[in-house]
Scaffold this active site. Structure first.
Site, short mmCIF file in Angstrom:
data_model
loop_
_atom_site.label_atom_id
_atom_site.label_comp_id
_atom_site.label_asym_id
_atom_site.label_seq_id
_atom_site.Cartn_x
_atom_site.Cartn_y
_atom_site.Cartn_z
N SER A 110 46.41 32.34 -37.49
CA SER A 110 45.34 30.98 -38.07
C SER A 110 44.08 31.16 -37.69
O SER A 110 43.08 32.15 -38.64
CB SER A 110 45.69 29.72 -37.22
OG SER A 110 45.06 28.63 -38.43
N HIS A 111 43.51 30.28 -37.04
CA HIS A 111 41.33 30.20 -36.53
C HIS A 111 41.55 31.31 -35.67
O HIS A 111 40.72 31.37 -35.00
CB HIS A 111 41.34 28.84 -36.69
CG HIS A 111 41.94 28.13 -35.28
ND1 HIS A 111 43.27 27.55 -35.21
CD2 HIS A 111 41.41 27.96 -33.88
CE1 HIS A 111 43.73 26.90 -34.29
NE2 HIS A 111 42.95 27.83 -33.74
N ASP A 275 39.49 28.34 -43.18
CA ASP A 275 39.68 29.14 -41.74
C ASP A 275 40.48 30.64 -42.43
O ASP A 275 40.52 31.13 -43.04
CB ASP A 275 41.31 28.45 -40.82
CG ASP A 275 41.78 28.48 -41.01
OD1 ASP A 275 42.40 28.14 -42.55
OD2 ASP A 275 42.82 28.45 -40.38
N ASP A 277 43.89 31.59 -42.11
CA ASP A 277 45.29 31.52 -43.14
C ASP A 277 44.95 30.55 -44.56
O ASP A 277 45.69 30.78 -44.94
CB ASP A 277 46.36 31.03 -42.57
CG ASP A 277 46.38 30.37 -41.53
OD1 ASP A 277 45.18 29.73 -40.78
OD2 ASP A 277 47.83 29.50 -41.48
N ASP A 279 44.27 27.38 -44.11
CA ASP A 279 44.77 25.74 -44.20
C ASP A 279 44.00 24.49 -43.67
O ASP A 279 44.33 23.92 -43.61
CB ASP A 279 46.32 25.75 -43.05
CG ASP A 279 46.23 26.09 -42.32
OD1 ASP A 279 45.33 26.49 -41.75
OD2 ASP A 279 47.26 26.63 -41.68
N ARG A 280 42.96 25.20 -43.09
CA ARG A 280 42.35 23.85 -42.42
C ARG A 280 40.37 24.01 -44.06
O ARG A 280 39.55 24.80 -44.39
CB ARG A 280 42.02 24.91 -41.07
CG ARG A 280 42.85 24.39 -39.50
CD ARG A 280 42.32 25.01 -38.78
NE ARG A 280 43.94 25.52 -38.10
CZ ARG A 280 43.68 24.32 -36.95
NH1 ARG A 280 42.94 23.59 -36.24
NH2 ARG A 280 45.17 25.07 -36.15
N LYS A 374 48.96 21.86 -44.37
CA LYS A 374 47.65 21.60 -44.84
C LYS A 374 46.75 23.06 -45.57
O LYS A 374 47.16 23.71 -45.71
CB LYS A 374 47.04 20.72 -43.12
CG LYS A 374 46.79 22.67 -42.65
CD LYS A 374 46.35 22.37 -41.15
CE LYS A 374 46.60 23.28 -39.98
NZ LYS A 374 48.01 23.18 -39.58
#
Length: 541
Positions: A110-111, A275, A277, A279-280, A374
């Protein structure tokens, strides 16, 4: 072929799958052990379809080749893999759902930072497109602690760069366009004609920061090709294995170029970032930052302006640490509002059961029932659709929202990479204070309730305990302490502070000043400076 192996003790998935440093995943058998443990927990695996993709970070391609070989040996029927091995997390969720797949394997941290010395991660998503529930991840960990062998085919590497369909030991491998299906889904939800008209206005400029991560190709297709945003206004659009040396976390600290543009004399009307991947999201206006909690509330309040939500919302949900701004919208609209632990998987049951339509977390994540993750670009398009209909600036829209619902002043302080023993000391101290806190007056505020949050899922009756320590005050203020499950080194301690303000003359004060007394109470409660050895938080949002 069947290869012998021995267990690794550290393969317990966290909030968003198994995340470790790249070097750990590169150790012999580490990734195969975890993948085989997932496969062993899927009784319907033989002949089934799985979706595989990642955010393009370092080790993504190598990991996918291992998964392909293992899937063939385990008699998977079909793999759908994003071109170049790249798929955003919401795109994986959509492909699982639209192809009736058994599930999907997402390769992302992710982030978290990428590169040879960065982080890597593996997460399994179930057939609903959402993160696997705790019951499944607990089972995977249990299997991983007793694993003795894994199955893997001896095959040449599969070409991931070209869209194609091939066969490997009886398994179909289809390399699919990473973007088109997801882009079509977005066009079915939002009014692209209205958004396109907004973007064409001479006084409306925007800037989107893809942070050298997975969202770049999606932004170029959707914002650029379909909606007319100029290429120079989609920055850091090329996905890089190390995210250009940056931290792909869409916040004020890590999206520096975007923030500088948005807080300048010539600021665009709208800015956003996503971000690692995809999703944010972070939403900005000209000289205006929208907190993720406010963003969720504003989307909920204006949802019927968007074609995909014109018939209204079934309900809303937020993670426990997220501010209560959306609760006030739900009350005004007579909607049910659910409070869940942190982790998108907790929204899945509510979405599947039709109890909610929108949901979100303070950690820059919002989403809806269109997928079970998300979704960063979805949130950006939602904002653009609202702005296109209302013809307001971001700051005016936010101010109008506060005037109607009041403002929830809110901040999060992150203490990153703390020694685990020090973090444990903090939480042991806090736990010791819970029983005697109710009724205690601190800085003129009275504590109404103190507890360690537990969640009883209304759909399947499962219970999730120890989800964060809360001090709730009679005036509605909250102080929350939580250990994050998304880091790979040491412990991350998060402090959340919230105060509701109904007086319009106090809507434009400095957040940290408004919350200063609550932050001082938090320090007194947790002894953060003494026990962590930190004078201040590493990141404040």
């Amino acid at each position: 072929m069947l290869l012998k192996t021995t267990p690794f003790s550290d393969q317990k998935p966290g909030t968003s799958g198994l995340r470790k440093q790249v070097t750990r995943f590169q150790e012999p058998n580490y990734l195969p052990n975890f993948i085989q443990s997932i496969f062993n927990c899927l009784p319907d695996l033989k002949g089934a379809t799985l979706v595989v993709g990642g955010d393009g970070r370092f080790y993504n391609r190598e990991a996918i080749q291992i998964i392909i070989s293992m899937a063939a040996a385990n008699q998977v029927g079909k793999l759908l893999i994003g071109q170049s091995g790249v798929l955003s997390t919401p795109a994986v969720s959509h492909l699982i759902r639209s192809n009736n797949a058994l599930g999907g394997i997402i390769l992302s941290a992710s982030h978290n930072p990428g590169g040879p010395d960065g982080d890597f991660g593996v997460k399994y998503n179930a057939s609903n497109g959402g993160p696997a529930p705790e019951s499944f991840t607990d089972a995977v960990f249990k299997v991983s602690q007793n694993i003795e062998s894994y199955e893997i085919a001896d095959n040449d590497p599969v070409d991931l760069e070209t869209k194609s369909t091939t066969e490997l030991d009886g398994m179909i491998v289809e390399i699919v366009d990473s973007v088109s299906d997801y882009a079509d889904l977005m066009e079915s939800i939002f009014d692209f004609d209205k958004i396109r008209d907004l973007i064409s206005q001479s006084d409306f400029k925007l800037c989107f920061d893809a942070m050298s991560a997975v969202t770049g190709p999606y932004a170029k297709e959707i914002l650029g090709n379909r909606l007319g945003v100029q290429a120079e206004n989609i920055i850091r659009a090329e996905p890089l294995e190390d995210f250009g040396g940056g931290h792909p976390d869409p916040n004020l600290a890590h999206a520096k170029e975007l923030v500088e543009r948005m807080f300048s004399d010539q600021a665009p009307a709208f800015g956003a970032a996503s971000d690692g991947d995809g999703d944010r999201n972070m939403i900005l206006g000209a000289n205006c930052y929208v907190t993720p909690s406010d963003s969720l509330a504003i989307l909920a309040a204006n949802a019927q302006l968007v074609p995909g939500y014109k018939d209204g919302l079934a309900g809303v949900a937020r993670s426990m640490p997220t501010s209560q701004a959306v609760d006030r919208v739900a009350e005004a609209l007579s909607l049910k509002c659910f409070e869940t632990p942190t982790g998108w998987k907790f929204f899945g049951n509510l979405l599947d059961d039709g109890r909610i339509t929108l949901c979100g977390e303070e950690s820059f994540g919002t989403g809806s029932d269109h997928v079970r993750e998300k979704d960063g670009l979805w949130a950006v398009l939602f904002w653009l659709n609202i702005l296109a209909v209302k013809q307001q600036s971001v700051s005016d829209l936010v101010m109008d929202h506060w005037k109607h619902f009041g403002r929830n002043y809110y901040t999060r302080h992150d203490y990153e990479g703390i020694e685990t023993s020090r973090a444990d000391e903090v939480f042991n101290l806090l736990e010791s204070k819970l029983a005697d806190s109710a009724g205690k007056v601190m800085s003129g505020r009275t504590i109404k309730k103190a507890d360690n949050f537990a969640y009883n899922d209304p759909v399947d009756s499962s219970v999730s305990s120890n989800q964060g320590i809360r001090f709730l005050f009679e005036d509605g203020a909250r102080i929350i302490f939580r250990k994050s499950g998304t880091g790979t080194s040491g412990a991350t301690l998060r402090l959340y502070v919230e105060h509701f303000e109904s007086d319009p003359t106090r809507f434009e004060l400095d957040t940290q000043q408004v919350l200063k007394d609550l932050l001082n109470i938090a320090e007194e409660l947790a002894q953060l400076t003494t026990l962590t050895g930190r004078e201040k938080a590493d990141v404040i949002t």
